[in-house]
Design an enzyme around this catalytic site. Structure first.
Site, mmCIF file in Angstrom:
data_model
loop_
_atom_site.group_PDB
_atom_site.id
_atom_site.type_symbol
_atom_site.label_atom_id
_atom_site.label_comp_id
_atom_site.label_asym_id
_atom_site.label_seq_id
_atom_site.Cartn_x
_atom_site.Cartn_y
_atom_site.Cartn_z
ATOM 1 N N ARG A 232 40.594 -26.392 -27.283
ATOM 2 C CA ARG A 232 41.101 -26.776 -25.966
ATOM 3 C C ARG A 232 42.619 -26.736 -26.018
ATOM 4 O O ARG A 232 43.231 -27.149 -27.020
ATOM 5 C CB ARG A 232 40.625 -28.181 -25.580
ATOM 6 C CG ARG A 232 39.164 -28.254 -25.149
ATOM 7 C CD ARG A 232 38.912 -27.502 -23.831
ATOM 8 N NE ARG A 232 37.538 -27.618 -23.370
ATOM 9 C CZ ARG A 232 36.587 -26.707 -23.579
ATOM 10 N NH1 ARG A 232 36.853 -25.601 -24.250
ATOM 11 N NH2 ARG A 232 35.377 -26.888 -23.082
ATOM 12 N N GLU A 261 45.456 -24.773 -17.959
ATOM 13 C CA GLU A 261 44.780 -23.554 -17.486
ATOM 14 C C GLU A 261 44.568 -23.597 -15.982
ATOM 15 O O GLU A 261 44.246 -24.667 -15.467
ATOM 16 C CB GLU A 261 43.426 -23.419 -18.185
ATOM 17 C CG GLU A 261 43.571 -22.931 -19.598
ATOM 18 C CD GLU A 261 42.258 -22.876 -20.347
ATOM 19 O OE1 GLU A 261 41.205 -22.653 -19.730
ATOM 20 O OE2 GLU A 261 42.292 -23.063 -21.558
ATOM 21 N N HIS A 279 40.646 -17.599 -22.114
ATOM 22 C CA HIS A 279 39.495 -18.490 -22.398
ATOM 23 C C HIS A 279 38.176 -17.696 -22.375
ATOM 24 O O HIS A 279 37.293 -17.987 -21.565
ATOM 25 C CB HIS A 279 39.460 -19.655 -21.393
ATOM 26 C CG HIS A 279 38.749 -20.857 -21.935
ATOM 27 N ND1 HIS A 279 39.107 -22.145 -21.592
ATOM 28 C CD2 HIS A 279 37.694 -20.981 -22.786
ATOM 29 C CE1 HIS A 279 38.301 -22.999 -22.202
ATOM 30 N NE2 HIS A 279 37.432 -22.322 -22.934
HETATM 31 C C1 GLV Z 1 34.030 -23.242 -23.680
HETATM 32 O O1 GLV Z 1 35.179 -23.468 -23.832
HETATM 33 C C2 GLV Z 1 32.990 -24.221 -23.830
HETATM 34 O O2 GLV Z 1 33.306 -25.403 -24.050
HETATM 35 O O3 GLV Z 1 31.810 -23.859 -23.708
#
Ligand code: GLV
Length: 333
Positions: A232, A261, A279
């Site tokens: 994250r 983000e 991401h």
């Molecule tokens: C992606 O970042 C997830 O947490 O699935």
């Protein structure tokens, strides 16, 4: 459903429930999300949807929030439990896909793949050069894994194929047998950052891990080291990382996640020694499809009065607040 998800997930739910999908290009605003949640038995959320105490307190009908993600820092789980609402996620199915991508980022930043691509496209490749775009070796290097959960372990398995020395740090230490299997040595964060050639982050975002990678921490790393983040964004202090990269305190960074983000801290955009991806670590066709069906399965189980396979707050199932929601409004599955 707060956004369109892979069709298999929509179809699975649609066979047993009335499904309302936000098919717009934008995430729902906080107000719209709250409004929809008030008239739904379940909400399928993405990691871009903030589910806070206000939303969870509004209305009696909502019984579950099913996140189509393994991470769930977008949801206030204690508030959901207090309100009698179940929360589910999609663990396991994205482990290999995400570890593949994290390792791809490691290789790409070490060997300057993206920089090389930019260089070639810009017409700058005018002749082979013995000193051109020299990178770092991966084979035999030391990898520090922060967070030895499923994805961290996936990273260790991949690193073993490259004869890497594997260090890891976590709140919980793996059993000795597992450490042997992974060929990984448990160290504290200070040692991990100081000796690793590559540091890869695989920790959830919690108050303890927010800004774990700070200016101070970056300055303990080798100037030749690189950092990879597929966890994250807020685990790294982005302005401080940008400064460390600009001043050559570390050699490079490969980031799939960002502090705010979809915004990316603008200084990072100007740096050559950073790879930025939007991401997409779990973004394979098969994995995103499985995440969608898994969220749908969690949702249908809960509405049918069963325990969802991936419930994050199982204690809620016994709570009077949870039972009251079923008594008041029933369920539609
Ligand atoms: C992606 O970042 C997830 O947490 O699935």
């Amino acid at each position: 459903m707060t956004r369109v998800i892979p069709q298999a997930g929509i179809d699975l739910l649609g066979r047993q429930a009335e499904v309302v999908v936000n098919d717009g290009d934008e995430p729902l605003s906080a107000e719209r999300l709250q409004e929809e949640a008030r008239r739904s038995d379940a909400v399928l959320t993405l990691l871009t949807d903030g589910v806070d105490a206000d939303l969870l307190r509004s209305g009696d009908r909502l019984k579950c929030i099913c996140n189509v993600a393994v991470g769930f820092d977008n949801i206030d789980v204690p508030a959901a439990t207090a309100a009698g609402i179940a929360v589910t996620n999609t663990p396991g199915v994205l482990t290999d896909t995400t570890a593949d991508f994290a390792f791809a980022l490691l290789m790409a930043i070490a060997r300057r793949v993206v920089e090389g691509d930019r260089y070639a496209r810009a017409g700058r490749y005018t002749g082979w050069g013995i000193q051109l775009l020299l990178g770092a070796d991966i084979t035999g290097a030391t990898l520090g894994i922060v967070g030895m959960g499923r994805i961290g372990q996936g990273m260790a398995k991949r690193a073993a194929g490259f004869d890497m020395t594997i260090l890891y740090s976590d709140e919980v230490r793996q059993p000795p047998e597992r450490e042997r299997e992974l060929n990984a040595r448990y160290v504290d964060l200070d040692e991990l950052f100081a000796v690793s050639d590559f540091v890869s982050l695989h920790t959830p975002l919690t108050p303890e891990t927010r800004h774990l990678v700070s200016w101070e921490r970056l300055n303990t790393m080798k100037p030749t080291a690189c950092i990879i983040n597929t966890s994250r964004g807020p685990v790294i202090n982005e302005p401080e990382l940008a400064r460390a990269l600009r001043e050559g305190r570390i050699a490079g960074a490969a980031l799939d996640v960002f502090e705010n983000e979809p915004a990316i801290y603008s200084d990072l955009l100007d740096l050559e020694n950073v790879i930025l991806t939007p991401h997409i670590a779990s973004a394979s066709v098969a994995t995103r499809t499985r995440m969608a069906t898994m969220a749908a399965e969690n949702c249908l189980a809960l509405l049918a009065g069963e325990r969802p396979p991936n419930i994050l707050n199982p204690e809620v199932l016994e709570s009077p607040q949870f039972r009251r929601r079923f008594e008041l409004t029933g369920a539609s599955a």
